[in-house]
Write a protein that holds these residues in place. Sequence first.
Motif, PDB file in Angstrom:
ATOM      1  N   VAL A   1       7.413  -4.399   0.688  1.00  0.00           N
ATOM      2  CA  VAL A   1       8.172  -5.593   0.310  1.00  0.00           C
ATOM      3  C   VAL A   1       9.568  -5.140  -0.083  1.00  0.00           C
ATOM      4  O   VAL A   1       9.725  -4.190  -0.848  1.00  0.00           O
ATOM      5  CB  VAL A   1       7.515  -6.360  -0.852  1.00  0.00           C
ATOM      6  CG1 VAL A   1       8.449  -7.459  -1.369  1.00  0.00           C
ATOM      7  CG2 VAL A   1       6.186  -6.972  -0.428  1.00  0.00           C
ATOM      8  N   THR A   2      10.560  -5.828   0.444  1.00  0.00           N
ATOM      9  CA  THR A   2      11.957  -5.498   0.149  1.00  0.00           C
ATOM     10  C   THR A   2      12.663  -6.730  -0.400  1.00  0.00           C
ATOM     11  O   THR A   2      12.730  -7.755   0.292  1.00  0.00           O
ATOM     12  CB  THR A   2      12.694  -5.028   1.413  1.00  0.00           C
ATOM     13  OG1 THR A   2      11.991  -3.931   1.995  1.00  0.00           O
ATOM     14  CG2 THR A   2      14.110  -4.599   1.074  1.00  0.00           C
TER      15      THR A   2
ATOM     16  N   HIS B   1      -3.858   2.556   0.408  1.00  0.00           N
ATOM     17  CA  HIS B   1      -2.462   2.816   0.750  1.00  0.00           C
ATOM     18  C   HIS B   1      -1.588   1.889  -0.095  1.00  0.00           C
ATOM     19  O   HIS B   1      -1.562   0.684   0.126  1.00  0.00           O
ATOM     20  CB  HIS B   1      -2.211   2.582   2.239  1.00  0.00           C
ATOM     21  CG  HIS B   1      -2.953   3.534   3.119  1.00  0.00           C
ATOM     22  ND1 HIS B   1      -4.274   3.334   3.469  1.00  0.00           N
ATOM     23  CD2 HIS B   1      -2.584   4.703   3.700  1.00  0.00           C
ATOM     24  CE1 HIS B   1      -4.669   4.322   4.246  1.00  0.00           C
ATOM     25  NE2 HIS B   1      -3.671   5.164   4.404  1.00  0.00           N
ATOM     26  N   GLN B   2      -0.913   2.461  -1.065  1.00  0.00           N
ATOM     27  CA  GLN B   2      -0.121   1.652  -1.967  1.00  0.00           C
ATOM     28  C   GLN B   2       1.038   0.995  -1.225  1.00  0.00           C
ATOM     29  O   GLN B   2       1.698   1.614  -0.399  1.00  0.00           O
ATOM     30  CB  GLN B   2       0.432   2.509  -3.105  1.00  0.00           C
ATOM     31  CG  GLN B   2       1.101   1.706  -4.211  1.00  0.00           C
ATOM     32  CD  GLN B   2       1.543   2.597  -5.354  1.00  0.00           C
ATOM     33  OE1 GLN B   2       1.252   3.797  -5.367  1.00  0.00           O
ATOM     34  NE2 GLN B   2       2.233   2.029  -6.317  1.00  0.00           N
ATOM     35  N   MET B   3       1.270  -0.272  -1.520  1.00  0.00           N
ATOM     36  CA  MET B   3       2.388  -0.979  -0.912  1.00  0.00           C
ATOM     37  C   MET B   3       3.711  -0.398  -1.411  1.00  0.00           C
ATOM     38  O   MET B   3       3.850  -0.098  -2.597  1.00  0.00           O
ATOM     39  CB  MET B   3       2.319  -2.461  -1.258  1.00  0.00           C
ATOM     40  CG  MET B   3       3.363  -3.312  -0.552  1.00  0.00           C
ATOM     41  SD  MET B   3       3.285  -5.042  -1.059  1.00  0.00           S
ATOM     42  CE  MET B   3       4.067  -4.938  -2.682  1.00  0.00           C
ATOM     43  N   VAL B   4       4.654  -0.253  -0.520  1.00  0.00           N
ATOM     44  CA  VAL B   4       5.968   0.279  -0.887  1.00  0.00           C
ATOM     45  C   VAL B   4       6.869  -0.873  -1.332  1.00  0.00           C
ATOM     46  O   VAL B   4       7.010  -1.869  -0.606  1.00  0.00           O
ATOM     47  CB  VAL B   4       6.618   1.011   0.300  1.00  0.00           C
ATOM     48  CG1 VAL B   4       8.025   1.488  -0.076  1.00  0.00           C
ATOM     49  CG2 VAL B   4       5.748   2.187   0.734  1.00  0.00           C
TER      50      VAL B   4
ATOM     51  N   ILE C   1       4.519 -10.259  -5.660  1.00  0.00           N
ATOM     52  CA  ILE C   1       4.247  -8.846  -5.384  1.00  0.00           C
ATOM     53  C   ILE C   1       2.752  -8.554  -5.453  1.00  0.00           C
ATOM     54  O   ILE C   1       2.205  -7.819  -4.612  1.00  0.00           O
ATOM     55  CB  ILE C   1       5.016  -7.955  -6.373  1.00  0.00           C
ATOM     56  CG1 ILE C   1       6.518  -8.064  -6.125  1.00  0.00           C
ATOM     57  CG2 ILE C   1       4.555  -6.503  -6.267  1.00  0.00           C
ATOM     58  CD1 ILE C   1       6.960  -7.617  -4.751  1.00  0.00           C
ATOM     59  N   GLU C   2       2.075  -9.114  -6.433  1.00  0.00           N
ATOM     60  CA  GLU C   2       0.637  -8.899  -6.572  1.00  0.00           C
ATOM     61  C   GLU C   2      -0.112  -9.365  -5.326  1.00  0.00           C
ATOM     62  O   GLU C   2      -0.968  -8.645  -4.786  1.00  0.00           O
ATOM     63  CB  GLU C   2       0.119  -9.649  -7.800  1.00  0.00           C
ATOM     64  CG  GLU C   2      -1.381  -9.504  -8.027  1.00  0.00           C
ATOM     65  CD  GLU C   2      -1.844 -10.314  -9.220  1.00  0.00           C
ATOM     66  OE1 GLU C   2      -2.047  -9.715 -10.298  1.00  0.00           O
ATOM     67  OE2 GLU C   2      -1.990 -11.553  -9.085  1.00  0.00           O
ATOM     68  N   LYS C   3       0.207 -10.562  -4.847  1.00  0.00           N
ATOM     69  CA  LYS C   3      -0.512 -11.114  -3.694  1.00  0.00           C
ATOM     70  C   LYS C   3      -0.141 -10.416  -2.396  1.00  0.00           C
ATOM     71  O   LYS C   3      -0.983 -10.252  -1.509  1.00  0.00           O
ATOM     72  CB  LYS C   3      -0.265 -12.628  -3.584  1.00  0.00           C
ATOM     73  CG  LYS C   3      -0.696 -13.407  -4.818  1.00  0.00           C
ATOM     74  CD  LYS C   3      -2.097 -13.010  -5.279  1.00  0.00           C
ATOM     75  CE  LYS C   3      -2.454 -13.633  -6.617  1.00  0.00           C
ATOM     76  NZ  LYS C   3      -3.726 -13.089  -7.172  1.00  0.00           N
TER      77      LYS C   3
ATOM     78  N   VAL D   1       3.325  -3.697 -11.281  1.00  0.00           N
ATOM     79  CA  VAL D   1       2.456  -4.799 -10.851  1.00  0.00           C
ATOM     80  C   VAL D   1       1.759  -4.447  -9.539  1.00  0.00           C
ATOM     81  O   VAL D   1       0.548  -4.652  -9.383  1.00  0.00           O
ATOM     82  CB  VAL D   1       3.280  -6.096 -10.689  1.00  0.00           C
ATOM     83  CG1 VAL D   1       2.453  -7.180 -10.005  1.00  0.00           C
ATOM     84  CG2 VAL D   1       3.755  -6.592 -12.052  1.00  0.00           C
ATOM     85  N   SER D   2       2.518  -3.896  -8.596  1.00  0.00           N
ATOM     86  CA  SER D   2       1.947  -3.531  -7.302  1.00  0.00           C
ATOM     87  C   SER D   2       0.890  -2.442  -7.454  1.00  0.00           C
ATOM     88  O   SER D   2      -0.170  -2.489  -6.810  1.00  0.00           O
ATOM     89  CB  SER D   2       3.059  -3.067  -6.361  1.00  0.00           C
ATOM     90  OG  SER D   2       2.530  -2.624  -5.131  1.00  0.00           O
ATOM     91  N   PHE D   3       1.169  -1.461  -8.298  1.00  0.00           N
ATOM     92  CA  PHE D   3       0.224  -0.363  -8.494  1.00  0.00           C
ATOM     93  C   PHE D   3      -1.087  -0.862  -9.089  1.00  0.00           C
ATOM     94  O   PHE D   3      -2.174  -0.484  -8.649  1.00  0.00           O
ATOM     95  CB  PHE D   3       0.865   0.687  -9.405  1.00  0.00           C
ATOM     96  CG  PHE D   3       0.023   1.915  -9.604  1.00  0.00           C
ATOM     97  CD1 PHE D   3      -0.204   2.795  -8.561  1.00  0.00           C
ATOM     98  CD2 PHE D   3      -0.547   2.203 -10.833  1.00  0.00           C
ATOM     99  CE1 PHE D   3      -0.977   3.930  -8.730  1.00  0.00           C
ATOM    100  CE2 PHE D   3      -1.324   3.329 -11.016  1.00  0.00           C
ATOM    101  CZ  PHE D   3      -1.538   4.188  -9.966  1.00  0.00           C
ATOM    102  N   ALA D   4      -0.991  -1.754 -10.087  1.00  0.00           N
ATOM    103  CA  ALA D   4      -2.195  -2.315 -10.702  1.00  0.00           C
ATOM    104  C   ALA D   4      -2.984  -3.149  -9.697  1.00  0.00           C
ATOM    105  O   ALA D   4      -4.218  -3.103  -9.656  1.00  0.00           O
ATOM    106  CB  ALA D   4      -1.811  -3.169 -11.914  1.00  0.00           C
TER     107      ALA D   4
END
Length: 246
Positions: free
Chosen positions: A110-111, A144-147, A99-101, A132-135
């Motif tokens: 990412v689903t 644009h934050q990943m969903v 998720i981080e990468k 993790v994604s937000f950080a």
Amino acid sequence: MRALTAARPLFSDFRGGIVRVQGSEFWHMAKVLRLKPDDRVELFNGKGGLVEGCIQSIDKTGVDFMAQEDQKMILPQGMQWQVFAAFGTLKGGRADWLIEKCTELGASSVTPLLTERSSIISENRVDRLERVSFAAAKQCQRLHQMVLNPPIKFGTLLDHISKSKLCLVATAEATPLLNAVKSSAKESSGILIVGPEGDFTKKEVELMLEAGGTAVGLGPHRLRVETATIALLATLVMWSDSQETV
């Protein structure tokens, strides 16, 4: 000093003045970044909104941010890749890394994919992956934050494939990725699909190809789920960037 931090929904209609930043973002600004009054800061809301300004004051409960201009709206750049990956059984922080990468590389979403060989992912794990994604979005200065979508079953995936003009399915013994994309038309978005450890079943691959997917190979070796996902995404990000200059 200039730092990027998140205001989340704080300034959806922001047009100037002071924003009070508290909670985890206050802790990050004051304790991790060690920002001080008059330091330059950019606040973002994860949807392309950006406000530039500086810290006016810091106390024990929060930071007062003074905006120095109106909010800017920044549009997403490049091709928007939607990732579907069967990573529900990954352990030892490997899902976090995936998720981080994906966030750093610019995946639009990412689903988690539920397949015959990867049929579960816990709800509390999805909550952790969202953090993790937000950080990661803050670290790489992504506006644009990943969903991170809720997990979906394989049948629902087939609906997404049938509606997409460009869908690439990573699977063993398929046409090399670069050979497959060279003949692809330019699109504004695309779908990337990676199966579980042990790969998709033969029937699952057949159903995805019948729905409109294109099978692509990632080299001669068997890759872990997270390795295959990042290899596929990184290659296609560079490929789509090169198409922008053609």
